[in-house]
Design a protein around this motif. Structure first.
Motif, PDB file in Angstrom:
ATOM      1  N   TRP A 294      -0.097  11.818  -9.311  1.00 57.63           N
ATOM      2  CA  TRP A 294      -1.182  12.189  -8.407  1.00 57.63           C
ATOM      3  C   TRP A 294      -0.612  12.959  -7.226  1.00 57.63           C
ATOM      4  CZ3 TRP A 294      -5.922   8.576  -7.674  1.00 57.63           C
ATOM      5  CH2 TRP A 294      -6.961   9.324  -7.112  1.00 57.63           C
TER       6      TRP A 294
ATOM      7  N   LYS B 204      -5.723  19.808   3.436  1.00 60.37           N
ATOM      8  CA  LYS B 204      -6.791  18.848   3.131  1.00 60.37           C
ATOM      9  C   LYS B 204      -6.194  17.500   2.788  1.00 60.37           C
ATOM     10  CE  LYS B 204     -10.199  21.954   1.289  1.00 60.37           C
ATOM     11  NZ  LYS B 204     -10.225  22.638   0.004  1.00 60.37           N
ATOM     12  N   VAL B 205      -6.917  16.455   3.108  1.00 59.01           N
ATOM     13  CA  VAL B 205      -6.479  15.112   2.745  1.00 59.01           C
ATOM     14  C   VAL B 205      -7.345  14.636   1.591  1.00 59.01           C
ATOM     15  CG1 VAL B 205      -6.262  12.734   3.511  1.00 59.01           C
ATOM     16  CG2 VAL B 205      -5.748  14.601   5.084  1.00 59.01           C
TER      17      VAL B 205
ATOM     18  N   TRP C 298      -8.915  11.963   0.188  1.00 58.03           N
ATOM     19  CA  TRP C 298      -9.269  10.583   0.559  1.00 58.03           C
ATOM     20  C   TRP C 298      -9.405   9.679  -0.645  1.00 58.03           C
ATOM     21  CZ3 TRP C 298      -8.076   9.156   5.100  1.00 58.03           C
ATOM     22  CH2 TRP C 298      -8.100  10.074   6.164  1.00 58.03           C
ATOM     23  N   ILE C 299      -9.787  10.255  -1.774  1.00 58.33           N
ATOM     24  CA  ILE C 299     -10.013   9.433  -2.971  1.00 58.33           C
ATOM     25  C   ILE C 299      -8.722   8.703  -3.360  1.00 58.33           C
ATOM     26  CG2 ILE C 299      -9.639  11.410  -4.538  1.00 58.33           C
ATOM     27  CD1 ILE C 299     -12.277   8.813  -5.234  1.00 58.33           C
ATOM     28  N   LYS C 300      -7.583   9.375  -3.135  1.00 61.45           N
ATOM     29  CA  LYS C 300      -6.293   8.759  -3.445  1.00 61.45           C
ATOM     30  C   LYS C 300      -6.039   7.536  -2.549  1.00 61.45           C
ATOM     31  CE  LYS C 300      -1.451  10.164  -3.676  1.00 61.45           C
ATOM     32  NZ  LYS C 300      -0.574  11.301  -3.367  1.00 61.45           N
ATOM     33  N   TYR C 301      -6.436   7.679  -1.295  1.00 62.83           N
ATOM     34  CA  TYR C 301      -6.274   6.555  -0.365  1.00 62.83           C
ATOM     35  C   TYR C 301      -7.158   5.376  -0.767  1.00 62.83           C
ATOM     36  CZ  TYR C 301      -3.505   9.513   2.645  1.00 62.83           C
ATOM     37  OH  TYR C 301      -2.503  10.299   3.122  1.00 62.83           O
ATOM     38  N   ILE C 302      -8.359   5.726  -1.204  1.00 68.53           N
ATOM     39  CA  ILE C 302      -9.287   4.659  -1.603  1.00 68.53           C
ATOM     40  C   ILE C 302      -8.779   3.965  -2.864  1.00 68.53           C
ATOM     41  CG2 ILE C 302     -11.642   4.183  -2.378  1.00 68.53           C
ATOM     42  CD1 ILE C 302     -12.459   6.638  -0.560  1.00 68.53           C
ATOM     43  N   VAL C 303      -8.301   4.754  -3.826  1.00 71.60           N
ATOM     44  CA  VAL C 303      -7.791   4.162  -5.066  1.00 71.60           C
ATOM     45  C   VAL C 303      -6.603   3.244  -4.759  1.00 71.60           C
ATOM     46  CG1 VAL C 303      -6.606   4.674  -7.246  1.00 71.60           C
ATOM     47  CG2 VAL C 303      -8.627   5.968  -6.606  1.00 71.60           C
ATOM     48  N   THR C 304      -5.669   3.734  -3.913  1.00 68.91           N
ATOM     49  CA  THR C 304      -4.519   2.901  -3.554  1.00 68.91           C
ATOM     50  C   THR C 304      -4.990   1.605  -2.890  1.00 68.91           C
ATOM     51  OG1 THR C 304      -3.330   4.940  -3.109  1.00 68.91           O
ATOM     52  CG2 THR C 304      -2.271   2.907  -2.430  1.00 68.91           C
ATOM     53  N   PHE C 305      -6.006   1.736  -2.024  1.00 72.62           N
ATOM     54  CA  PHE C 305      -6.528   0.547  -1.350  1.00 72.62           C
ATOM     55  C   PHE C 305      -7.064  -0.444  -2.377  1.00 72.62           C
ATOM     56  CE2 PHE C 305      -9.837  -2.018   0.517  1.00 72.62           C
ATOM     57  CZ  PHE C 305      -9.217  -2.487   1.668  1.00 72.62           C
TER      58      PHE C 305
ATOM     59  N   LEU D  26      -4.257  -6.392  -6.273  1.00 70.43           N
ATOM     60  CA  LEU D  26      -3.026  -7.189  -6.350  1.00 70.43           C
ATOM     61  C   LEU D  26      -3.133  -8.428  -5.461  1.00 70.43           C
ATOM     62  CD1 LEU D  26      -0.049  -4.660  -6.323  1.00 70.43           C
ATOM     63  CD2 LEU D  26      -0.537  -6.426  -8.011  1.00 70.43           C
ATOM     64  N   PHE D  27      -3.705  -8.238  -4.275  1.00 68.25           N
ATOM     65  CA  PHE D  27      -3.847  -9.373  -3.356  1.00 68.25           C
ATOM     66  C   PHE D  27      -4.755 -10.439  -3.955  1.00 68.25           C
ATOM     67  CE2 PHE D  27      -2.352  -9.454   1.109  1.00 68.25           C
ATOM     68  CZ  PHE D  27      -1.355  -8.521   0.949  1.00 68.25           C
TER      69      PHE D  27
ATOM     70  N   VAL E 211      -6.265  -0.735  -5.551  1.00 71.50           N
ATOM     71  CA  VAL E 211      -5.186  -1.332  -6.342  1.00 71.50           C
ATOM     72  C   VAL E 211      -4.474  -2.417  -5.524  1.00 71.50           C
ATOM     73  CG1 VAL E 211      -2.992  -0.892  -7.524  1.00 71.50           C
ATOM     74  CG2 VAL E 211      -4.843   0.775  -7.691  1.00 71.50           C
ATOM     75  N   THR E 212      -4.173  -2.095  -4.254  1.00 70.06           N
ATOM     76  CA  THR E 212      -3.495  -3.074  -3.406  1.00 70.06           C
ATOM     77  C   THR E 212      -4.359  -4.319  -3.234  1.00 70.06           C
ATOM     78  OG1 THR E 212      -2.655  -1.164  -2.194  1.00 70.06           O
ATOM     79  CG2 THR E 212      -2.190  -3.317  -1.259  1.00 70.06           C
ATOM     80  N   ALA E 213      -5.636  -4.089  -2.950  1.00 67.42           N
ATOM     81  CA  ALA E 213      -6.546  -5.217  -2.773  1.00 67.42           C
ATOM     82  C   ALA E 213      -6.611  -6.035  -4.061  1.00 67.42           C
ATOM     83  CB  ALA E 213      -7.930  -4.723  -2.377  1.00 67.42           C
TER      84      ALA E 213
ATOM     85  N   TYR F 106       0.844  -1.204   0.000  1.00 67.56           N
ATOM     86  CA  TYR F 106       0.000   0.000   0.000  1.00 67.56           C
ATOM     87  C   TYR F 106       0.880   1.254   0.000  1.00 67.56           C
ATOM     88  CZ  TYR F 106      -3.879   3.098   1.188  1.00 67.56           C
ATOM     89  OH  TYR F 106      -4.821   4.088   1.161  1.00 67.56           O
TER      90      TYR F 106
END
Lengths: 416, 248
Positions: A30, B11-12, B14-21, B27-28, B23-25, A18
């Motif tokens: 990004w 600001k954070v 969040w969409i970037k965090y969700i997208v990374t999640f 891959l798993f 992609v990682t998921a 991650y």
């Protein structure tokens, strides 16, 4: 036990993938808008004046090279001051620097040693009257263009601090080669952090600040012997931006032996854990953006993962050596020629995920070496990547242990 | 110089965090899927090899019964399925990959054990009819025993050294009545590791040297040394002739 181990393995793999993917996404586009460009200064006359503090404690062998590299910087001479602070050296450092006594760009200062670098830095700061102040450790030297590249970031009014790209200078021991690869990786890491506004250390080798930072926020603090981390966190809390000037190369010497490296890393990791704890209020409130919600928490978690990984790695290493030893004892040395077919290709999910993670790590290294530092990709020192987890596990264990122990002490004194 | 005020609260995204999640998921999920596909392919491959061995054995057996005697002109080792040894190695690889409790692995092991027994019987019958004495080792092991691991290494090395040696390995923990019967016939107790060579059972770890002292294996060794010596003599003499010729 097997179940616990696989839960740990897959959790650690998930977190590290991650993290790697997040940084890659950041690196390849990004990113926060507006962390890319710097207008630069129109002419040399517009360049800000710079003071560079060189704190030295017993640096008779390296300080001359450091000062000479600063004087050779491509920067208008009248705008550059070098402030050498001899922090009560017991060797001939003070005699060595007398060579520069007549140089108008160099100021030589001497003070009594108080056992911590931050005091020497603050002492030097009181003599700095320039727009920009920075420091350079007396075991490091700078590339001729480093200052010009770094200073150009201050043409943006929202940037308050600039860190360089650090390179390990002429490594000789395995420990130094290991650090060389690590620093090359962290060049990429810093660049990604830059794009997330999340650089959280402003290290000793040529970090520059607007003088205003210290005027507004006060001088360096002791900060568990990691004053360079604390000032960065303090700047983040005050909303001051820190940039990385990836073209600014600074050459530094890593600790040569394992005990020296261990000492340095325990200080860093311990300082990280304690400072994050000290700033937990601001961090957990989410004020610091990605730094709050991601970078600092994952830094904390990675210390714990690396602590737990150490015994797992050691047990695996032991069992594979043991297996090989038994086989050799029973049937002598056999040369296995590994053949790749359906039955020999690793097939467990964790092995496949491990390969993905390694591939990303390799890509990261290519970015660090090839794209940022413009150096060749392949070299034998890459092999140190395989021993790195054992050493980082070790210093993480020691740092966490120290951090937990001192926490107890604080409680005890608070109770009085 | 007036600087603009430092940044307000950041600001954070969040969409970037969700997208990374995601992609990682992704891959798993892919890793687990690929891992499963490879495992299934391996099981299928082993199954098909086993089927072909079984067919070979059945065909030899049928031939024996039809002629009521075996064709002794054949080389004794080639009528037996030579793939069996390799199969065993692959199966033990599967055990480490998929786990000992995997139902596919257990089923394949049972089938493999039965094929081994049939192969062994066929070899015995052939030996009786054709008056040859193939050297066979019957080996009982369990998975959770350190001496068995060592014994396995020793037998692998021996098999490489003596290609005509046939080793039949049986997991004593495998719940298969044929293996139990084999243990009864060979008068073996439940202890592992146990080797049966000729009519004798040897319990406990036997090193390569120990095994080479057993009469049946010693004969094999002596024969090999003799063969090598004669082959060497032959090549020496031919070399000699060659060198004499060149001298002339």
């Amino acid at each position: 036990m097997d179940v616990v181990l696989s839960i740990f393995t897959y959790t650690a793999l998930f977190l590290s993938l991650y993290f790697q993917l997040f940084l890659l996404l950041t690196y390849f586009g990004w990113r926060k808008p507006g962390m890319e460009d710097r207008p630069g200064y129109r002419s040399d006359a517009d360049l800000p004046s710079v003071s560079i503090i060189v704190p030295c404690y017993n640096e008779e062998r390296t300080v001359k090279k450091t000062i000479l590299s600063l004087l050779a910087l491509d920067y208008p001479r009248e705008k550059l001051n070098v402030i050498v602070v001899d922090d009560g050296s017991k060797d001939s450092t003070w005699q060595v620097v007398q060579e520069f006594a007549d140089n108008p760009s160099v100021m030589l200062l001497q003070k009594k040693n108080e056992g911590s670098k931050f005091a020497a830095l603050n002492f030097g700061l009181t003599y700095a009257n320039t727009d920009i102040v920075g420091c350079l450790d007396a075991d490091s030297s700078v590339d001729k263009m480093a200052l010009r590249y770094s200073v150009s970031w201050f043409s943006r009014s929202d940037v308050y601090g600039v860190v360089p790209s650090m390179v390990i200078d002429s490594p000789k021991s395995i420990m130094q080669y290991m650090q060389k690869v690590e620093y090359e990786l962290s060049t990429y890491l810093r660049q990604a952090l830059h794009r997330m506004e999340s650089i959280y250390v402003t290290p000793g080798p040529l970090t520059l600040f607007r003088k205003e930072v210290f005027d507004k926020l006060g001088p360096y603090r002791e900060a568990h012997h990691t004053e360079d981390l604390e000032i960065a966190l303090r700047m983040h809390v005050a909303g001051m931006r820190i940039a990385q000037s990836k073209e600014s190369l600074v050459y530094t010497h890593g600790p040569r032996t394992w005990p020296q490296l261990l000492k340095q890393r325990v200080r860093w990791t311990y300082g990280f854990l304690k400072n994050v704890q000290d700033y937990r209020k601001q961090i957990f409130s989410g004020e610091l953006g990605d730094l709050s919600v991601f970078i600092l928490p994952i830094g904390f978690i990675s210390v714990i993962v690396s602590v737990i990984s150490l015994p797992v790695l050691l047990v695996n290493l032991y069992s594979s050596i043991h297996k090989e030893a038994v086989q050799i004892a029973v049937s002598g040395i056999h040369l296995h020629v590994p053949m790749l077919d359906l039955f020999t290709v690793p097939s467990q999910a964790y092995a496949l995920l491990g390969f993905v993670s390694l591939a990303i790590l390799f890509m990261t290294l290519i970015i660090g070496r090839r794209v940022i530092l413009k150096k060749p990709i392949f070299s034998f020192d890459l092999l140190t990547l395989f021993i790195y987890p054992f050493f980082s596990g070790w210093w993480s264990v020691k740092s966490l242990y120290n951090a937990i122990l001192s926490k107890k002490e604080v409680w005890a004194s608070n109770q009085k | 110089m007036e600087h603009h005020h430092p940044n307000p609260k950041r600001k954070v995204e969040w969409i970037k965090y969700i997208v990374t999640f995601l992609v990682t998921a992704g891959l798993f999920v892919s890793a687990f899927y690929v891992s499963r596909v490879i495992a299934e392919k391996r099981v299928a491959e082993i199954r098909s090899i086993q089927d072909s061995i079984s067919l070979d054995l059945l065909s030899s057996e049928t031939q024996f019964s039809l002629l009521n005697d075996s064709d002794c002109s054949q080389d004794g080792t080639s009528i037996l399925a030579p793939e069996l040894g390799q199969m065993g190695d692959r199966l033990s690889g599967m055990e480490t990959d998929l786990g000992l409790d995997n139902p596919d692995v257990i089923q394949l092991k049972k089938y493999y054990s039965l094929l081994e027994i049939k192969d062994y019987m066929l070899a015995r019958e052939y030996a009786k009819n054709c008056n040859v004495k193939p050297v066979t080792v019957i080996y009982f092991y369990k998975n959770d025993c350190d001496d068995c691991t060592k014994q396995g290494y020793a037998l692998t090395a021996l098999r490489e050294k003596y290609p005509t040696l046939r080793v039949y390995s049986f997991d004593a923990d495998l719940n298969l009545s044929a293996i139990a019967t084999l243990q009864t016939i060979t008068k073996v107790s439940g202890k592992v590791p146990t080797l049966v060579i000729g009519t004798h059972a040897y319990t406990g770890f036997q090193s390569i040297d120990d095994i080479e002292k057993i009469p049946e294996i010693k004969k094999l060794k002596d024969k090999m040394i003799k063969d090598e010596a004669s082959a060497k003599a032959k090549s020496d003499s031919s070399e000699k002739t060659v060198s004499e010729e060149t001298h002339q």
